[in-house]
Design a protein around this motif. Structure first.
Motif, short mmCIF file in Angstrom:
data_model
loop_
_atom_site.label_atom_id
_atom_site.label_comp_id
_atom_site.label_asym_id
_atom_site.label_seq_id
_atom_site.Cartn_x
_atom_site.Cartn_y
_atom_site.Cartn_z
N MET A 93 0.90 -1.26 0.02
CA MET A 93 -0.10 -0.08 -0.20
C MET A 93 0.85 1.32 -0.13
N ALA A 94 0.60 2.16 -0.76
CA ALA A 94 1.37 3.52 -0.97
C ALA A 94 1.24 4.30 0.38
N ASP A 95 2.16 5.03 0.74
CA ASP A 95 1.85 5.96 2.10
C ASP A 95 1.39 7.30 1.60
N ALA A 96 1.32 8.11 2.79
CA ALA A 96 0.61 9.19 2.40
C ALA A 96 0.84 10.21 1.42
N ALA A 97 2.23 10.16 1.12
CA ALA A 97 2.95 10.85 0.03
C ALA A 97 2.91 10.38 -1.25
N GLY A 98 1.95 9.17 -1.34
CA GLY A 98 1.90 8.57 -2.76
C GLY A 98 3.01 7.81 -3.17
N TYR A 99 4.01 7.55 -2.28
CA TYR A 99 5.06 6.65 -2.56
C TYR A 99 4.70 5.00 -2.41
N PRO A 100 5.10 4.13 -3.66
CA PRO A 100 4.56 2.70 -3.21
C PRO A 100 5.48 2.17 -2.18
N PRO A 101 5.24 0.81 -1.70
CA PRO A 101 5.96 0.22 -0.59
C PRO A 101 7.53 -0.08 -1.33
N PHE A 102 8.53 0.19 -0.62
CA PHE A 102 9.83 0.15 -1.06
C PHE A 102 10.33 -1.26 -1.43
N MET A 103 11.11 -1.34 -2.63
CA MET A 103 11.61 -2.48 -2.70
C MET A 103 12.94 -2.39 -3.28
N LEU A 104 14.03 -2.97 -2.49
CA LEU A 104 15.46 -2.64 -2.51
C LEU A 104 15.77 -2.93 -4.01
N GLY A 105 16.57 -2.18 -4.81
CA GLY A 105 17.29 -2.44 -6.15
C GLY A 105 16.25 -2.35 -7.17
N LYS A 106 14.88 -2.06 -6.66
CA LYS A 106 13.73 -2.12 -7.98
C LYS A 106 13.27 -0.69 -8.31
N PRO A 107 12.94 -0.46 -9.50
CA PRO A 107 12.53 0.97 -9.87
C PRO A 107 11.21 1.24 -9.01
N ARG A 108 11.02 2.73 -8.80
CA ARG A 108 9.75 2.92 -8.05
C ARG A 108 8.64 3.10 -9.12
N PHE A 109 8.84 3.27 -10.50
CA PHE A 109 7.81 3.38 -11.18
C PHE A 109 7.66 2.05 -12.08
N GLU A 110 6.38 1.81 -12.69
CA GLU A 110 6.24 0.45 -13.28
C GLU A 110 6.98 0.68 -14.77
N GLN A 111 7.64 -0.29 -15.02
CA GLN A 111 8.55 -0.24 -16.15
C GLN A 111 8.09 -0.91 -17.35
N SER A 112 6.82 -1.36 -17.40
CA SER A 112 6.32 -1.95 -18.69
C SER A 112 5.61 -1.04 -19.61
N LYS A 113 5.40 0.13 -18.98
CA LYS A 113 4.65 1.15 -19.74
C LYS A 113 5.87 2.38 -20.10
N PHE A 114 5.53 3.16 -20.99
CA PHE A 114 6.42 4.09 -21.54
C PHE A 114 6.51 5.31 -20.35
N TYR A 115 5.41 5.81 -20.10
CA TYR A 115 5.05 6.67 -19.07
C TYR A 115 5.82 6.52 -17.85
N GLY A 116 5.91 5.35 -17.09
CA GLY A 116 6.65 4.71 -16.13
C GLY A 116 8.24 4.79 -16.09
N ARG A 117 8.58 4.32 -17.26
CA ARG A 117 9.84 4.35 -17.88
C ARG A 117 10.39 5.90 -17.88
N PHE A 118 9.65 6.81 -18.31
CA PHE A 118 9.93 8.14 -18.42
C PHE A 118 10.09 8.94 -17.10
N ARG A 119 9.28 8.59 -16.33
CA ARG A 119 9.30 9.21 -14.84
C ARG A 119 10.55 8.42 -14.25
N HIS A 120 10.83 7.26 -14.56
CA HIS A 120 12.02 6.73 -13.76
C HIS A 120 13.27 7.30 -14.27
N PHE A 121 13.37 7.52 -15.33
CA PHE A 121 14.66 8.05 -15.80
C PHE A 121 14.75 9.56 -15.72
#
Length: 325
Positions: free
Chosen positions: A1-29
């Motif tokens: 579950m995302a916290d109050a600031a809109g951040y998803p649960p933390f995963m060490l070494g993983k991207p914060r944004f969904e990488q299967s979609k262009f917009y997620g990759r764009f925000r990641h980079f």
């Protein structure tokens, strides 16, 4: 579950944004190239690294939020090489690519280039690119320095040769008016840089075509080293390197040719260079995340397309591979 600031649960070494979609990759980079990380102090870096170590060993202090963990990981990844654990020289960090590369882009696009200035800016651009490539290389396997030297040398030679050759052809063309000749000359850097980028990628990563790259099944298990996957990765990376300089070196000449006709720049020619620099900065800042977001970092390929001996080792319909930057 995302916290109050809109951040998803933390995963060490993983991207914060969904990488299967262009917009997620764009925000990641966008996160990766964030120039604010250039100003992180040594104490803040140590705090970020320690926070991630505490998370890894299950010793996090109470009250640490997902936001703090994601920011700590962003800070560490921006500054420290994941394989060598050494700090990356500031101009060669991905977060430094735009601020340190923009002056070079401005130089490449300066009008009325002389032979020596053309050679200098093309050399400087490829030197900066080579530094970024080397500093952010995959260092999990030893790679001879000679490979990088070869790629750098070939990139410089191809960039300088094409830029100088095209400039000479334009100067000798009698059909162009002086204004048309000046406009066309502004577009010369793009084919020079794009071809040099392809040479650089092919030469520096040619061994991957011979040895293959690791492919993983759906559960993340190593299946083998595939030369076919390596070919796909090389093509994707080469397309990225061609797409990257396109808006950077094509849009500013078009925009400046329009702006230079305005009454403001005609009456204040001293503003041309500052305006030119701002236009290049905006184009560079937008083009970099767009280009490197074209393909997922971890790409998929149908198992049936792989070498038969590798395809036989897995029941997964697709496998994944790291295409590199």
């Amino acid at each position: 579950m995302a916290d109050a600031a809109g951040y998803p649960p933390f995963m060490l070494g993983k991207p914060r944004f969904e990488q299967s979609k262009f917009y997620g990759r764009f925000r990641h980079f966008l996160d990766i190239i964030d120039p604010r990380t250039l100003f992180v102090t040594e104490s803040r870096l140590k705090e970020a690294v320690q926070l991630l170590e505490d998370y890894k060993h299950g010793t996090l202090p109470p009250g640490v939020t997902n936001r703090e963990l994601w920011r700590a990981q962003k800070t560490k990844q921006a500054i420290i090489h994941p394989d060598t654990n050494e700090k990356i020289f500031m101009p060669f960090r991905m977060s430094g690519y735009v601020p340190f590369g923009t002056p070079i882009v401005v130089g490449l696009l300066l009008p009325n280039q002389t032979l020596m200035s053309t050679i200098f800016w093309q050399w400087l651009n490829q030197s900066h690119n080579a530094g970024v490539n080397y500093a952010n290389r995959n260092a999990t396997k030893p790679s001879p320095t000679s490979k990088f030297v070869l790629g750098y040398t070939a990139a410089v030679i191809s960039a300088v040769s094409i830029a100088v050759g095209l400039n000479v052809l334009i100067q000798r063309a009698n059909k162009f008016t002086p204004s048309s000749r000046l406009l066309i000359q502004r577009f010369v850097p793009f084919p020079a840089v794009a071809s040099a980028n392809i040479c650089n990628v092919v030469l520096m990563r040619h061994s991957e075509l011979e040895d293959g790259i690791d492919v993983l099944d759906s559960s993340g298990q190593l299946v083998g080293s595939s030369r076919i996957a390596a070919k796909h990765a090389l093509i994707e990376t080469a397309l990225t390197r061609v797409a990257l300089p396109m808006p950077i070196l094509v849009l500013p000449p078009i925009i400046m040719s329009v702006l230079e006709k305005t009454s403001l720049l005609r009456s204040c020619p001293r503003l041309v260079l500052p305006v030119h620099s701002l236009v290049c900065l905006a184009a560079f800042g937008l083009a970099l995340p767009l280009a490197i977001s074209l393909f997922p970092q971890m790409s998929e390929i149908e198992t049936s397309q792989l070498e038969p001996e590798i395809a036989m080792k897995t029941t997964s319909r697709t496998v994944i591979y790291n295409k590199g930057l």
